[in-house]
Design an enzyme around this catalytic site. Structure first.
Site, PDB file in Angstrom:
ATOM      1  N   GLU A  32      98.875 -48.438  71.046  1.00 38.02           N
ATOM      2  CA  GLU A  32     100.279 -49.235  70.839  1.00 38.02           C
ATOM      3  C   GLU A  32     101.344 -48.197  70.353  1.00 38.02           C
ATOM      4  O   GLU A  32     101.055 -47.447  69.667  1.00 38.02           O
ATOM      5  CB  GLU A  32     100.200 -50.271  69.769  1.00 38.02           C
ATOM      6  N   GLU A  70     110.482 -51.479  65.390  1.00 41.02           N
ATOM      7  CA  GLU A  70     109.926 -52.709  64.717  1.00 41.02           C
ATOM      8  C   GLU A  70     110.746 -52.739  63.163  1.00 41.02           C
ATOM      9  O   GLU A  70     111.188 -51.716  62.600  1.00 41.02           O
ATOM     10  CB  GLU A  70     108.404 -52.365  64.122  1.00 41.02           C
TER      11      GLU A  70
END
Length: 276
Positions: free
Chosen positions: A153, A158
């Site tokens: 990932e 984020e």
């Protein structure tokens, strides 16, 4: 959000982005060459549902709130995701729906667009508030056969809504996932991510993933930095979502205002100059 407001946003804040070419370097303070050959782009210039040739949806709550104890139910309804006046709008709402107290949307290019190496970027206006968790990220295309974190990932962006000046870029893989991900924060000075658009991107090659905010390279992660195997040597697909709650941000509180919106001006992928 009124149509006139979005027109104003588009007119005032979406000038043509000019890409600059910089020399290669191995530290966080210098920039690397920006790729220029587009292999995928969505400018969100057709009103209605997102382009189904590029984007699919995750629907529901997943397992244990998508593995993170998130509180929202993801839908593909226009109430939660639509294109309007050149902007993709992902909306998180407080409402009772299919047993959940919140709804939102999660888009992904799985089985529609997957690429190994290159520059992946999006221009996004982020929301704000305790318990609000937007993300622009990537997963290994072999995830069905190689469950997370084995597939890998890359979190391009984020963000915790309660800290609107700070975002995080990370990689996850076997032995360095979840709370043990290899991460670095980037903090805006004299600005916030919820007051305008910013470009979030990575430039990804066999031996590194470089993380950018606007034109600033703030982190480089290499095989020497991870505490397990380097799994970033295969095609990945992209995801964009606006989560509510979860173990990364905690639940909303009484000061969290709904609806919350994540506005995406464009998503672009540039071909690597490395032979894939």
């Amino acid at each position: 959000m009124k149509r006139e407001r979005l027109k104003s946003i588009k007119t005032l804040l979406l000038p043509l982005l000019l890409f600059m070419v910089f020399g290669c370097a191995n530290d966080d303070t210098q920039r690397v060459v920006t790729y220029t050959e587009l292999v995928m782009h969505d400018e969100f210039d057709v009103d209605g549902a997102p382009n189904s040739e590029l984007w699919g949806f995750d629907i529901g709550t997943g397992n244990n709130g998508w593995g993170n104890q998130e509180l929202q139910y993801y839908t593909s309804r226009p109430d939660n995701v639509r294109v309007q006046n050149g902007v993709l709008i992902i909306t998180a709402q407080r409402e009772n729906f299919e047993g959940s107290q919140y709804t939102s949307a999660r888009l992904l290019t799985k089985n529609k667009f997957e690429e190994r190496y290159g520059r992946f970027e999006a221009r996004i206006w982020l929301p704000y508030g305790q318990g609000i968790w937007p993300a622009f990220w990537m997963l290994g295309a072999d995830i069905d056969e190689n469950p997370w974190p084995g597939a890998g990932e890359i979190d391009i962006m984020e963000y915790r809504g309660q800290t609107p000046t700070i975002l995080i870029g990370s990689v996850h893989g076997p032995g360095y996932s979840g709370g043990d991900a290899i991460s670095k924060e980037y903090e805006l000075e004299n600005d916030r991510f919820d007051t305008g658009f910013h470009v979030f991107g990575v430039e990804w090659a066999p031996e590194y993933v470089n993380f950018y905010v606007d034109d600033v390279l703030y982190n480089r992660i290499t095989p020497d930095d991870v505490t397990g195997p380097w799994v970033f040597d295969k095609p990945f697909f992209m995801l964009m979502n606006l989560a509510v709650g979860g173990n990364f941000v905690g639940p909303p509180n009484q000061q969290t205002v709904f609806p919350q919106r994540m506005l995406v001006d464009y998503v672009r992928v540039y071909k690597s100059t490395i032979d894939n």
